[in-house]
Design a protein around this motif. Sequence first.
Motif, PDB file in Angstrom:
ATOM      1  N   MET A   1       7.533   9.981  -5.762  1.00  0.00           N
ATOM      2  CA  MET A   1       7.976   8.685  -5.281  1.00  0.00           C
ATOM      3  C   MET A   1       6.780   7.777  -5.074  1.00  0.00           C
ATOM      4  N   ALA A   2       6.864   6.574  -5.556  1.00  0.00           N
ATOM      5  CA  ALA A   2       5.748   5.647  -5.402  1.00  0.00           C
ATOM      6  C   ALA A   2       5.694   5.129  -3.978  1.00  0.00           C
ATOM      7  N   SER A   3       4.485   4.960  -3.471  1.00  0.00           N
ATOM      8  CA  SER A   3       4.313   4.354  -2.157  1.00  0.00           C
ATOM      9  C   SER A   3       4.607   2.876  -2.260  1.00  0.00           C
ATOM     10  N   PRO A   4       5.212   2.302  -1.219  1.00  0.00           N
ATOM     11  CA  PRO A   4       5.519   0.871  -1.272  1.00  0.00           C
ATOM     12  C   PRO A   4       4.264   0.039  -1.256  1.00  0.00           C
ATOM     13  N   VAL A   5       4.351  -1.126  -1.897  1.00  0.00           N
ATOM     14  CA  VAL A   5       3.251  -2.074  -1.823  1.00  0.00           C
ATOM     15  C   VAL A   5       3.154  -2.542  -0.384  1.00  0.00           C
ATOM     16  N   PRO A   6       1.957  -2.676   0.176  1.00  0.00           N
ATOM     17  CA  PRO A   6       1.811  -3.071   1.581  1.00  0.00           C
ATOM     18  C   PRO A   6       2.610  -4.318   1.907  1.00  0.00           C
ATOM     19  N   VAL A  70      -0.643   2.189  -5.410  1.00  0.00           N
ATOM     20  CA  VAL A  70      -0.742   0.810  -4.946  1.00  0.00           C
ATOM     21  C   VAL A  70      -1.900   0.089  -5.640  1.00  0.00           C
ATOM     22  N   ALA A  71      -3.001   0.804  -5.882  1.00  0.00           N
ATOM     23  CA  ALA A  71      -4.133   0.213  -6.601  1.00  0.00           C
ATOM     24  C   ALA A  71      -3.722  -0.166  -8.028  1.00  0.00           C
ATOM     25  N   LEU A  72      -3.017   0.721  -8.707  1.00  0.00           N
ATOM     26  CA  LEU A  72      -2.521   0.422 -10.054  1.00  0.00           C
ATOM     27  C   LEU A  72      -1.574  -0.773 -10.039  1.00  0.00           C
ATOM     28  N   GLU A  73      -0.648  -0.769  -9.092  1.00  0.00           N
ATOM     29  CA  GLU A  73       0.298  -1.878  -8.980  1.00  0.00           C
ATOM     30  C   GLU A  73      -0.423  -3.191  -8.736  1.00  0.00           C
ATOM     31  N   SER A  74      -1.488  -3.131  -7.973  1.00  0.00           N
ATOM     32  CA  SER A  74      -2.253  -4.333  -7.652  1.00  0.00           C
ATOM     33  C   SER A  74      -2.936  -4.924  -8.880  1.00  0.00           C
ATOM     34  N   ASP A 120      -8.112   6.070 -17.585  1.00  0.00           N
ATOM     35  CA  ASP A 120      -7.861   7.266 -16.779  1.00  0.00           C
ATOM     36  C   ASP A 120      -6.379   7.596 -16.740  1.00  0.00           C
ATOM     37  N   GLU A 121      -5.549   6.566 -16.603  1.00  0.00           N
ATOM     38  CA  GLU A 121      -4.109   6.806 -16.544  1.00  0.00           C
ATOM     39  C   GLU A 121      -3.583   7.326 -17.880  1.00  0.00           C
ATOM     40  N   ASN A 122      -4.157   6.886 -18.985  1.00  0.00           N
ATOM     41  CA  ASN A 122      -3.759   7.423 -20.285  1.00  0.00           C
ATOM     42  C   ASN A 122      -4.171   8.884 -20.433  1.00  0.00           C
ATOM     43  N   HIS A 128       1.282   8.734 -13.251  1.00  0.00           N
ATOM     44  CA  HIS A 128       1.452   7.965 -12.018  1.00  0.00           C
ATOM     45  C   HIS A 128       2.299   6.724 -12.252  1.00  0.00           C
ATOM     46  N   ILE A 129       2.096   6.056 -13.387  1.00  0.00           N
ATOM     47  CA  ILE A 129       2.902   4.871 -13.695  1.00  0.00           C
ATOM     48  C   ILE A 129       4.375   5.248 -13.790  1.00  0.00           C
ATOM     49  N   LEU A 130       4.660   6.400 -14.364  1.00  0.00           N
ATOM     50  CA  LEU A 130       6.048   6.835 -14.492  1.00  0.00           C
ATOM     51  C   LEU A 130       6.701   7.075 -13.135  1.00  0.00           C
ATOM     52  N   GLU A 131       5.898   7.317 -12.116  1.00  0.00           N
ATOM     53  CA  GLU A 131       6.440   7.528 -10.772  1.00  0.00           C
ATOM     54  C   GLU A 131       6.598   6.230  -9.990  1.00  0.00           C
ATOM     55  N   SER A 132       6.106   5.127 -10.547  1.00  0.00           N
ATOM     56  CA  SER A 132       6.149   3.853  -9.835  1.00  0.00           C
ATOM     57  C   SER A 132       7.282   2.980 -10.357  1.00  0.00           C
TER      58      SER A 132
END
Length: 217
Positions: A1-6, A70-74, A120-122, A128-132
Motif C-alpha cells: 500500500m502506498a503511503s499517502p502524500v503528506p 512519496v519521494a517518487l510521487e513528488s 533505479d525504479e526500472n 514501487h510505482i505499481l504499489e502507488s
Amino acid sequence: MASPVPRKSSSSPARRDAAATQAILIQAAISEFSRNGFAGARVDEIARTAGVNKQLVYHYFNSKQGLYLVALESVYAEIREKEKHLSLEALEPLEAMSQLVAFSFDYLAAHPEFIALLSDENRNRASHILESRVLRKMHSPFIDMLDATLKQGVARGVFRDDIDALNLYISIAGISYFFFSNNHTLSAIFGKSLGSRAALAQRRRHVIDFALNALRP
C-alpha cells in the motif's frame, strides 16, 4: 500500500511546522535515493540531512518504503505540473512540437535526480510505482499535447499522418534520456566532454531537428 502524500498545511502553527518538516524530509529523501537507490539509501542519512530525529521519518511516512513512494510521487508531480503550464495552442504545429521536444530535453538536463530515480525504479521492475495508486492515476498531459499538435500538423500538411502519439513520446524521451543517463560513459568512450555547455546545446539542437525531420511528410 502506498503511503499517502503528506497533508497540506492549515492555519495551525503545528500543522505548518509538520508540513515544513515533511517537505524537508522529502527533499532529503530525493537526494539520498537518487544517489544510492532504494536498496542503498539510509533513513539515518535522510534524517541527518533534514536535521530531524530519525523517528520522525517513521512517524510521518511509516517506513523507508513509504518515504520512497512519496519521494517518487513528488518528482512525478513536479514534471506533470510543469507540463500543464506549456501553452502551445496559439503556436504553429512545427513551433509547438519544437517546444515540446525542447521541454523534454531541458527538464532532464535540469533534473538529474529524476533520471537517477527512474533508473533505479526500472532496475526494480517498477515495483514501487505499481504499489502507488497516486502514480498510476497521475495522467501525463504531455501525451494529449503531442496528440493535439500532431493532428494540427497533419491537417496543415506539415506532419505525417501515421505517427502514434505514445510512440512519439517514447522516442522523444528516449533520445534525450539516453544522452543524460549514459553521459559519463559516452564521454569516456568517445573522449569528449558531452556534459559541457557547448555539448548540451549541440545535442539539444540535434534532438529537436531529429524529431521534426522524422515527422515531416
